[in-house]
Scaffold this active site. Structure first.
Site, mmCIF file in Angstrom:
data_model
loop_
_atom_site.group_PDB
_atom_site.id
_atom_site.type_symbol
_atom_site.label_atom_id
_atom_site.label_comp_id
_atom_site.label_asym_id
_atom_site.label_seq_id
_atom_site.Cartn_x
_atom_site.Cartn_y
_atom_site.Cartn_z
ATOM 1 N N ASP A 11 13.317 -29.455 -6.433
ATOM 2 C CA ASP A 11 14.732 -29.095 -6.327
ATOM 3 C C ASP A 11 15.113 -28.372 -7.611
ATOM 4 O O ASP A 11 15.082 -28.954 -8.695
ATOM 5 C CB ASP A 11 15.592 -30.344 -6.132
ATOM 6 C CG ASP A 11 16.997 -30.020 -5.653
ATOM 7 O OD1 ASP A 11 17.324 -28.818 -5.563
ATOM 8 O OD2 ASP A 11 17.757 -30.954 -5.365
ATOM 9 N N ASP A 105 16.425 -23.172 -2.752
ATOM 10 C CA ASP A 105 16.052 -23.823 -4.007
ATOM 11 C C ASP A 105 15.403 -25.182 -3.831
ATOM 12 O O ASP A 105 15.296 -25.947 -4.789
ATOM 13 C CB ASP A 105 17.290 -23.975 -4.897
ATOM 14 C CG ASP A 105 18.358 -24.858 -4.261
ATOM 15 O OD1 ASP A 105 18.388 -24.948 -3.022
ATOM 16 O OD2 ASP A 105 19.171 -25.439 -5.001
ATOM 17 N N GLU A 106 14.925 -25.479 -2.636
ATOM 18 C CA GLU A 106 14.432 -26.833 -2.371
ATOM 19 C C GLU A 106 13.319 -26.785 -1.342
ATOM 20 O O GLU A 106 13.399 -26.055 -0.356
ATOM 21 C CB GLU A 106 15.601 -27.687 -1.868
ATOM 22 C CG GLU A 106 15.302 -29.138 -1.666
ATOM 23 C CD GLU A 106 16.510 -29.916 -1.160
ATOM 24 O OE1 GLU A 106 16.383 -31.131 -0.977
ATOM 25 O OE2 GLU A 106 17.574 -29.297 -0.932
#
Length: 486
Positions: A11, A105-106
């Site tokens: 993350d 983003d993860e």
């Protein structure tokens, strides 16, 4: 549950805001808020400096401004975020063929499937190597969680924030989870959390002690069974490389309610075109067009039309959305509009080409009628003169706060703000010192929008990673890199 912590969850830390700070030297170490800037805007991401002032994601921007009046408020730059995300996902792909992105983003990574980890020691080494690689290539930090299940890996990465790594050793899951609040578990939202709290259950330990039968009685069979397993730390979900999208959609919330029916239709058509652009970017087509309308009183209406087959033709989607709009009463005003396409497929049905041609012909006739209408004279339907506020709104759209610009004399910069016919620009690059600020007319012929620069001027070459360490340094490849100074 796996006997080794070989599921990794990455993350990125305050991704949008961190990318903006990396791109803008003058904002490093300062409160930054990224999101919609209008009266109805919502915070997408806040930097950790802003979070310490009480700002958080999904908060109305107006409330954020009251909490952090001196923060920098910026409009998202998705072209930059996607470019950085592509770099990060490429690194993850080097670790394993099983990478499950959850957002820009993860992502989850199955390290065992990639042969990059088979025990706690190798998993930790791989996780630390990944964090170092991400920082070297993008200049940003990411937090890593390692565990024997997806649920625990995600919890671990959250506990590791910011810029950390947490590995949950097999056999310690229940001990770790026990004191955590029930909201820590996936699927436990505010309503379920309040319901459990009223029943005397505030921690994960309370759920495990209550037993499966009691949880089923409280929240239902399916949810109660899953909740009990999670409280015990049990999760057998595999990492899935392809997450098949079920729909593609776009929507806009307007600062002021729209009352003009012509303007509403124009916005619907614009959203339809944007929706098709996303559809084509994903190499998909869709069969059902969906219109979403949120009215002045917050009531939300949806209408849908199923076509004869899948399409990715913008005219077909635009005309379908227009027909759906005719069935919606917008008299009191519209605060949000959205257009989506569902029933996705990997092809476009041939007979829709004829349908698209018909729609285009209709669109040409309507356009011709619209052009002829003003020639018939004034009256209540004649277009009104633009109001001053309209000029300011146009300037804000042309020069969004935080977006990149280039001036023929002063070079690359970004918009600090615009108003009263002026645009203020700070001239700096990600690798420069904080730059000077200059103000121009919004129609200055020497000023134009620009593409984002890479966040790292010379990124390490990780083409052979993780098999070996970086060997050389090469130019980071971002849109607009060709314009950056040597």
């Amino acid at each position: 549950m796996r006997p080794a912590p070989t599921i990794l969850h990455l993350d990125m830390d305050a991704f949008y805001a961190s990318a903006e700070q990396a791109a803008k030297p003058s904002l490093r170490g300062k409160a930054v808020v990224v999101g919609g800037l209008g009266p109805r805007g919502v915070v997408a991401t806040a930097s950790y400096e802003a979070r310490r002032l009480g700002v958080h994601s999904a908060m109305p921007t107006a409330q954020a401004r009251r909490l952090a009046p001196n923060a920098a408020y910026l409009v998202p730059r998705f072209s930059l975020y996607r470019a950085v995300s592509d770099q990060v996902m490429e690194l993850l792909g080097r670790l394993s063929p099983l990478v499950e992105p959850l957002s820009l983003d993860e992502a989850f990574v199955d390290l065992e499937a990639g042969g990059t980890a088979d025990d706690a020691a190798s998993a930790r080494t791989t996780g630390e190597g990944l964090r170092a690689a991400i920082r070297a290539v993008t200049g940003l930090s990411g937090s890593v969680g390692l565990a024997g299940s997806k649920m625990l890996a995600k919890i671990a990465s959250e506990e590791a924030k910011p810029d950390g790594l947490l590995l949950i050793e097999p056999g310690t899951e229940r001990e770790l989870l026990a004191p955590m609040p029930v909201r820590t578990l996936p699927g436990v939202g505010p309503a379920t959390g309040d319901h459990l709290r009223r029943a005397g259950m505030t921690t994960v330990h309370d759920l495990a002690e209550a037993g499966e039968a009691e949880l089923v009685r409280l929240v239902g069979k399916a949810h109660g069974h899953g909740l009990y397993r999670m409280a015990l730390g049990l999760d057998d979900r595999p990492v899935v490389a392809e997450r098949d999208a079920k729909s593609v959609s776009v929507e806009d919330t307007f600062d002021v309610d729209l009352h003009d029916r012509v303007r509403v239709r124009a916005e619907v058509e614009r959203l339809a075109v944007r929706c098709v652009e996303r559809l084509r970017a994903a190499d998909r087509s869709g069969r059902t067009v969906v219109l979403k309308v949120r009215r002045y009183d917050f009531s939300t209406l949806t209408r849908s039309e199923t076509l004869r087959g899948p399409t990715d033709d913008p005219t077909v989607v635009r005309e379908a959305a227009g027909r759906l709009l005719e069935s919606v009463d917008t008299t009191g005003g519209v605060r949000l509009l959205g257009v989506g396409v569902t029933g996705l497929a990997d092809y476009t049905q041939e007979d829709l080409f004829a349908q698209a041609a018909d729609a285009r012909e209709l669109a040409r006739r309507v356009e011709a009628e619209d052009r002829a209408a003003p020639a018939e004279g004034g009256g209540e339907n004649a277009p009104a003169e633009p109001e001053p506020e309209g000029a300011e709104l146009l300037a804000a759209r042309l020069w969004p706060a935080g977006h990149d610009v280039r001036h023929e004399e002063h070079g690359h910069g970004w918009v600090q703000g615009s108003g009263v016919g002026r645009v203020t620009v700070r001239f700096e690059e990600p690798w420069s010192a904080p730059g000077r600020v200059l103000t121009f007319r919004v129609d200055d012929p020497l000023l134009r929008p620009a593409d984002p620069l890479p966040l790292v001027r010379y990124a390490a070459d990780y083409s052979s990673w993780p098999a070996s360490l970086p060997k050389s340094r090469s130019r980071a490849g971002f849109p607009g890199d060709e314009e950056s100074s040597p």
